[in-house]
Motif scaffolding. Structure first.
Motif, mmCIF file in Angstrom:
data_model
loop_
_atom_site.group_PDB
_atom_site.id
_atom_site.type_symbol
_atom_site.label_atom_id
_atom_site.label_comp_id
_atom_site.label_asym_id
_atom_site.label_seq_id
_atom_site.Cartn_x
_atom_site.Cartn_y
_atom_site.Cartn_z
ATOM 1 N N GLU A 231 -1.323 -11.727 -3.533
ATOM 2 C CA GLU A 231 -1.780 -12.501 -4.673
ATOM 3 C C GLU A 231 -2.943 -13.415 -4.291
ATOM 4 N N ASP A 232 -2.912 -13.983 -3.071
ATOM 5 C CA ASP A 232 -4.000 -14.837 -2.608
ATOM 6 C C ASP A 232 -5.238 -14.019 -2.265
ATOM 7 N N ALA A 233 -5.014 -12.851 -1.636
ATOM 8 C CA ALA A 233 -6.129 -11.977 -1.302
ATOM 9 C C ALA A 233 -6.839 -11.498 -2.571
ATOM 10 N N LYS A 234 -6.063 -11.201 -3.601
ATOM 11 C CA LYS A 234 -6.623 -10.725 -4.868
ATOM 12 C C LYS A 234 -7.523 -11.795 -5.494
ATOM 13 N N VAL B 208 -12.426 -3.184 -2.448
ATOM 14 C CA VAL B 208 -11.778 -3.480 -1.175
ATOM 15 C C VAL B 208 -10.350 -2.938 -1.254
ATOM 16 N N THR B 209 -9.981 -2.076 -0.308
ATOM 17 C CA THR B 209 -8.648 -1.480 -0.275
ATOM 18 C C THR B 209 -7.800 -2.161 0.787
ATOM 19 N N VAL B 210 -6.576 -2.519 0.433
ATOM 20 C CA VAL B 210 -5.683 -3.186 1.384
ATOM 21 C C VAL B 210 -4.384 -2.410 1.498
ATOM 22 N N ARG B 211 -3.790 -2.474 2.679
ATOM 23 C CA ARG B 211 -2.472 -1.881 2.910
ATOM 24 C C ARG B 211 -1.501 -3.021 3.172
ATOM 25 N N LEU B 212 -0.369 -3.017 2.465
ATOM 26 C CA LEU B 212 0.578 -4.123 2.511
ATOM 27 C C LEU B 212 1.746 -3.818 3.438
ATOM 28 N N ALA B 213 2.128 -4.815 4.214
ATOM 29 C CA ALA B 213 3.246 -4.670 5.150
ATOM 30 C C ALA B 213 4.551 -4.497 4.383
ATOM 31 N N GLU C 212 -7.750 -3.126 -4.486
ATOM 32 C CA GLU C 212 -6.669 -2.203 -4.825
ATOM 33 C C GLU C 212 -5.745 -2.054 -3.626
ATOM 34 N N ILE C 213 -4.485 -1.704 -3.912
ATOM 35 C CA ILE C 213 -3.522 -1.386 -2.855
ATOM 36 C C ILE C 213 -3.703 0.073 -2.476
ATOM 37 N N ASP C 214 -3.584 0.356 -1.194
ATOM 38 C CA ASP C 214 -3.721 1.716 -0.688
ATOM 39 C C ASP C 214 -2.965 2.697 -1.593
ATOM 40 N N PRO C 215 -3.670 3.690 -2.164
ATOM 41 C CA PRO C 215 -3.008 4.643 -3.072
ATOM 42 C C PRO C 215 -1.854 5.396 -2.428
ATOM 43 N N MET C 216 -1.812 5.436 -1.090
ATOM 44 C CA MET C 216 -0.715 6.132 -0.410
ATOM 45 C C MET C 216 0.578 5.324 -0.440
ATOM 46 N N GLN C 217 0.494 4.040 -0.867
ATOM 47 C CA GLN C 217 1.688 3.204 -0.921
ATOM 48 C C GLN C 217 2.188 3.088 -2.363
ATOM 49 N N ASP C 218 3.492 2.916 -2.485
ATOM 50 C CA ASP C 218 4.124 2.785 -3.797
ATOM 51 C C ASP C 218 4.002 1.332 -4.255
ATOM 52 N N SER C 219 3.060 1.068 -5.149
ATOM 53 C CA SER C 219 2.811 -0.294 -5.623
ATOM 54 C C SER C 219 3.375 -0.528 -7.017
ATOM 55 N N CYS D 53 4.339 -6.712 -5.839
ATOM 56 C CA CYS D 53 3.767 -6.727 -4.491
ATOM 57 C C CYS D 53 3.055 -8.035 -4.163
ATOM 58 N N LEU D 54 3.091 -9.004 -5.074
ATOM 59 C CA LEU D 54 2.268 -10.197 -4.925
ATOM 60 C C LEU D 54 2.580 -10.989 -3.665
ATOM 61 N N LYS D 55 3.836 -10.983 -3.229
ATOM 62 C CA LYS D 55 4.219 -11.797 -2.073
ATOM 63 C C LYS D 55 4.093 -11.054 -0.744
ATOM 64 N N LEU D 56 3.805 -9.750 -0.806
ATOM 65 C CA LEU D 56 3.678 -8.967 0.426
ATOM 66 C C LEU D 56 2.348 -9.279 1.102
ATOM 67 N N LYS D 57 2.335 -9.198 2.417
ATOM 68 C CA LYS D 57 1.154 -9.594 3.174
ATOM 69 C C LYS D 57 0.275 -8.385 3.509
ATOM 70 N N VAL D 58 -1.031 -8.650 3.552
ATOM 71 C CA VAL D 58 -2.013 -7.617 3.891
ATOM 72 C C VAL D 58 -1.958 -7.372 5.395
ATOM 73 N N GLU D 59 -1.823 -6.083 5.797
ATOM 74 C CA GLU D 59 -1.822 -5.760 7.223
ATOM 75 C C GLU D 59 -3.078 -5.001 7.638
ATOM 76 N N ILE D 60 -3.736 -4.335 6.688
ATOM 77 C CA ILE D 60 -4.983 -3.609 6.971
ATOM 78 C C ILE D 60 -5.907 -3.775 5.767
ATOM 79 N N GLN D 61 -7.209 -3.945 6.023
ATOM 80 C CA GLN D 61 -8.172 -4.005 4.926
ATOM 81 C C GLN D 61 -9.352 -3.106 5.239
#
Length: 375
Positions: free
Chosen positions: A74-77, A121-126, A88-95, A99-107
């Motif tokens: 949510e802060d990154a957004k 900007v695409t991010v992958r969430l832990a 956007e969240i990585d399309p390979m992940q189920d969003s 997901c607002l409280k999950l942390k970004v692990e890759i950008q």
């Protein structure tokens, strides 16, 4: 004799005075002109530099991607959108969930990269699971099929013998070669459990990877569709990701060995449960149907391997405990939605022993066949 009068000298003096004044005036004019030319040159050079900077800024969009790794989504957004960029969240992940409280692990792009306005900007969430669509596509790709293309119609046969019957009949089996090169902690948002993996026993990672490849080939020859939880021996995969991949198959077989000499085919006992040490109220209990079917699978495979059927141990995962009133189980078992077993192989049979691995692979196929024949 020429007579020179005072008037002559007076006239000459005036003339010299006028010449000096003119020379001085010309000198001042040249100084002013040179000053103007110098200032103009400086201004022109400054303009060129400013233009060059402007061109560079225009090419890069004048924007720099901020560092997002470690931030809540949510802060990154908010940070990205404030710059006029999209996220956007990585399309390979189920969003599909919150997901607002999950942390970004890759950008991607990385922090500091120059971008233009409205770039993505695409991010992958832990802790976010792979999307069902991605898992299905991955299954099709691993089998050599094009996920966007319908399978071709079977070619007609003329006076041909029927194909040999196989016992697998296309049933899907997940093989989980144990452990990861990277040891660490990872919290599963859905359960609060630590789903981080570890390096296992000496030589276990490579030996179980080799065994998984042999078992995969043997199962596919028997007509099964097989998925592995890793794409290489050195890959690091969390226990949650392994369970998610296993849950796309009919059964899951986990491959391990223990240097202490502990052997057996383990399965989760009924009512087994785990919870995080930090929050014992978050109890996750093994599904009753999973426990029952896992027992049947364990008995079929153990008989083929010549091993005993045993209850799950608590495993080596840190930060997890067993709630009062419940038997313990492995984290991979409590997260499973399909029958799951964990084979603790005999070390001498599978470590640095290609022939022994071939034999164990064949025994696994025989045990899986026996399970499906009665279930």
């Amino acid at each position: 004799m020429i007579e020179i009068t005072n008037e002559f000298f007076s006239g000459k003096g005036a003339e010299l005075c006028r010449s000096s004044l003119k020379a001085e005036r010309r000198k001042k004019v040249r100084h002013v002109r040179n000053t103007i030319l110098m200032v103009a040159g400086i201004l022109v050079m400054g303009g060129l530099v400013a233009g060059l900077v402007a061109m560079i800024s225009m090419r890069s969009g004048g924007l720099t991607v901020p560092r997002l790794v470690g931030m809540k989504y949510e802060d990154a957004k908010k940070k990205v959108e404030a710059l006029g960029l999209f996220i956007e969240i990585d399309p390979m992940q189920d969003s599909s969930g919150n997901c607002l409280k999950l942390k970004v692990e890759i950008q991607n792009p990385k922090s500091g990269a120059g971008v233009e306005a409205k770039e993505l900007v695409t991010v992958r969430l832990a802790g976010l699971h792979e999307s069902p669509e991605f898992v299905r596509d991955l299954e099709k790709k691993s089998s050599g099929a094009n996920p966007d293309q319908a399978p071709p119609a079977p070619a007609p046969t003329v006076d041909s013998a029927p194909p040999p019957q196989t016992s697998g009949n296309g049933r899907s089996v997940c093989l989980d070669p144990g452990h990861s090169r990277h040891s660490g902690n990872e919290t599963d948002p859905a359960t609060g459990l630590n789903v981080g993996d570890n390096g296992g026993a000496t030589g276990e990672i490579q030996a179980m990877w080799d065994l998984a490849l042999k078992a995969k080939a043997a199962l596919e020859q028997a007509g099964y569709s097989v998925r592995l939880t890793k794409d290489s021996a050195d890959a690091s995969v969390s226990l949650r990701t392994r369970a998610d991949i296993g849950n796309t198959c009919a059964i899951m077989v986990r491959l391990h060995y223990d240097n202490t000499g502990f052997t057996g085919v383990m399965r989760p006992p009924p009512n087994a449960a785990r919870c995080p040490v930090s929050d014992p109220s978050r109890v996750t209990v093994v599904d009753p149907n999973v426990a029952s079917a896992s027992d049947s699978l364990a008995r079929a495979v153990a008989a083929s391997l010549g091993l005993s059927v045993k209850d799950d141990t608590g495993g080596t995962s840190r930060g997890n405990t067993t709630p009062p009133g419940h038997p313990t189980c492995l984290i991979g078992s409590v997260l499973s939605r399909v029958p799951v077993i964990c084979i603790e192989n005999k070390v001498d049979s599978v470590r640095n022993n290609p022939t022994g691995q071939d034999q164990v692979a064949s025994q696994i196929v025989a045990g899986v066949n026996a399970y499906f024949q009665s279930n």
